[in-house]
Design a protein around this motif. Structure first.
Motif, PDB file in Angstrom:
ATOM      1  N   LEU A 179       1.122  -1.266   0.505  1.00 49.44           N
ATOM      2  CA  LEU A 179      -0.170   0.450   0.019  1.00 49.44           C
ATOM      3  C   LEU A 179       1.286   1.261   0.169  1.00 49.44           C
ATOM      4  O   LEU A 179       0.807   2.167  -0.502  1.00 49.44           O
ATOM      5  CB  LEU A 179      -0.665   0.042   0.871  1.00 49.44           C
ATOM      6  N   HIS A 180       2.296   1.343   0.373  1.00 53.23           N
ATOM      7  CA  HIS A 180       3.128   2.371   0.776  1.00 53.23           C
ATOM      8  C   HIS A 180       3.227   2.697  -0.619  1.00 53.23           C
ATOM      9  O   HIS A 180       4.113   3.686  -1.071  1.00 53.23           O
ATOM     10  CB  HIS A 180       3.693   1.805   2.235  1.00 53.23           C
ATOM     11  N   TRP A 181       3.461   1.609  -1.162  1.00 59.20           N
ATOM     12  CA  TRP A 181       4.221   1.785  -2.752  1.00 59.20           C
ATOM     13  C   TRP A 181       2.905   2.162  -3.642  1.00 59.20           C
ATOM     14  O   TRP A 181       3.019   3.956  -4.439  1.00 59.20           O
ATOM     15  CB  TRP A 181       4.704   0.693  -3.292  1.00 59.20           C
ATOM     16  N   LEU A 182       2.289   1.743  -3.409  1.00 61.57           N
ATOM     17  CA  LEU A 182       1.019   2.827  -3.999  1.00 61.57           C
ATOM     18  C   LEU A 182       0.720   3.982  -4.058  1.00 61.57           C
ATOM     19  O   LEU A 182       0.707   4.698  -4.687  1.00 61.57           O
ATOM     20  CB  LEU A 182      -0.224   2.031  -3.655  1.00 61.57           C
ATOM     21  N   VAL A 183       1.107   4.449  -2.773  1.00 58.53           N
ATOM     22  CA  VAL A 183       0.503   5.771  -2.360  1.00 58.53           C
ATOM     23  C   VAL A 183       1.746   6.807  -2.749  1.00 58.53           C
ATOM     24  O   VAL A 183       1.563   7.445  -3.633  1.00 58.53           O
ATOM     25  CB  VAL A 183       0.205   5.816  -0.884  1.00 58.53           C
TER      26      VAL A 183
END
Length: 283
Positions: A179-183
């Motif tokens: 999720l952190h990569w996505l954001v």
């Protein structure tokens, strides 16, 4: 489209049932205080009308659930509609798409400005005449209902937070690292936009918003229910336990055996229990 006050309707569709007189769901757009159009659905629910000696038949006097979905959800997602379908047996239901999600405008700030989206939905429900409002949030939405209740005291009568984080920037599980990569990465935000129908803001938080665990003490005296699965792949059990500890006597913690994360993992029986709790606690 010009700006309107928060909670004011920009466009609405109302279709009364000609046989029963009951109003069918309303789909509309609301404007937040910072001018973002929010896709919004109001379902009057199954038990809408009460016959009252002073005002006669009242369609909007009772409890309304305002549902805050998780990251990458929106009002048209099947899991969001399923949640609404269960809750409508107990009262009216508001669902909406957070900014950057689905047909709503703006870009997601992953839990920061989303408080304004929830505030617009709650304000609309109050304006509809509902005397009691219970906010029910899942994952990101779970953090938003906590912060909303603390930042806008007195606007909600009961708060339910399901599968929420206690603190920001958590990367301790593989799903949260994804999720952190996505954001945070440009290529991740492209995946969010075109693969998940979620438009994510490219700017970092400035300032960093009040965290969920910092918000919880400010929710009292409104009753708070924290629900978390013991098989949650995103946030381990230290998160709900931190929230419950911060809540003290006005909070209640349910750790659900075998449950995973958020709306997808909340079965109809659990949703019914949540609804029963909100009906009993919201006054």
């Amino acid at each position: 489209m010009r700006n309107r006050p928060a909670g004011q309707v920009a466009h609405s569709t109302v279709r009364p049932n000609p046989e029963t007189g009951r109003q069918a769901p309303i789909r509309t757009f609301l404007r937040t205080t910072d001018g973002v159009p929010i896709d919004f659905v109001y379902d009057p629910g199954t038990f809408v009308y009460e016959t009252l000696p002073d005002v006669g038949r009242s369609p909007t006097r009772g409890l309304v659930f305002v549902v805050a979905h998780g990251f990458t959800g929106d009002v048209d997602r099947p899991h969001v509609r399923r949640v609404a379908g269960v809750l409508r047996r107990y009262g009216a239901v508001v669902t909406f798409s957070f900014r950057g999600h689905g047909r709503s405008g703006g870009r997601s700030t992953v839990g920061d400005k989303e408080v304004l989206d929830l505030a617009a939905a709650v304000e609309w429900a109050r304006g509809r005449g509902h005397a009691r409002v219970a906010t029910v949030g899942f994952s990101m939405g779970g953090s938003v209902v906590l912060r909303h209740a603390a930042l806008r005291p007195g606007t909600t009568d009961a708060v339910v937070s399901v599968s929420a984080p206690a603190r920001w920037y958590y990367r301790g599980t593989a799903p949260m690292r994804r999720l952190h990569w996505l954001v945070t990465r440009p290529e991740g935000r492209l995946v969010g936009r075109y693969g998940l129908r979620t438009r994510i803001h490219h700017r970092d938080w400035d300032p960093v918003p009040l965290s969920p665990v910092q918000a919880v003490p400010g929710i009292a005296p409104a009753p708070l229910l924290i629900v978390h699965g013991d098989r949650d792949g995103y946030f381990p059990l230290d998160h709900p336990r931190m929230l419950a500890e911060a809540a003290g006597d006005h909070g209640e913690l349910w750790v659900e055996p075998g449950m995973g994360h958020a709306e997808h993992a909340a079965d109809d029986a659990l949703l019914a229990r949540i609804a029963d709790w909100a009906v009993a606690r919201s006054g």
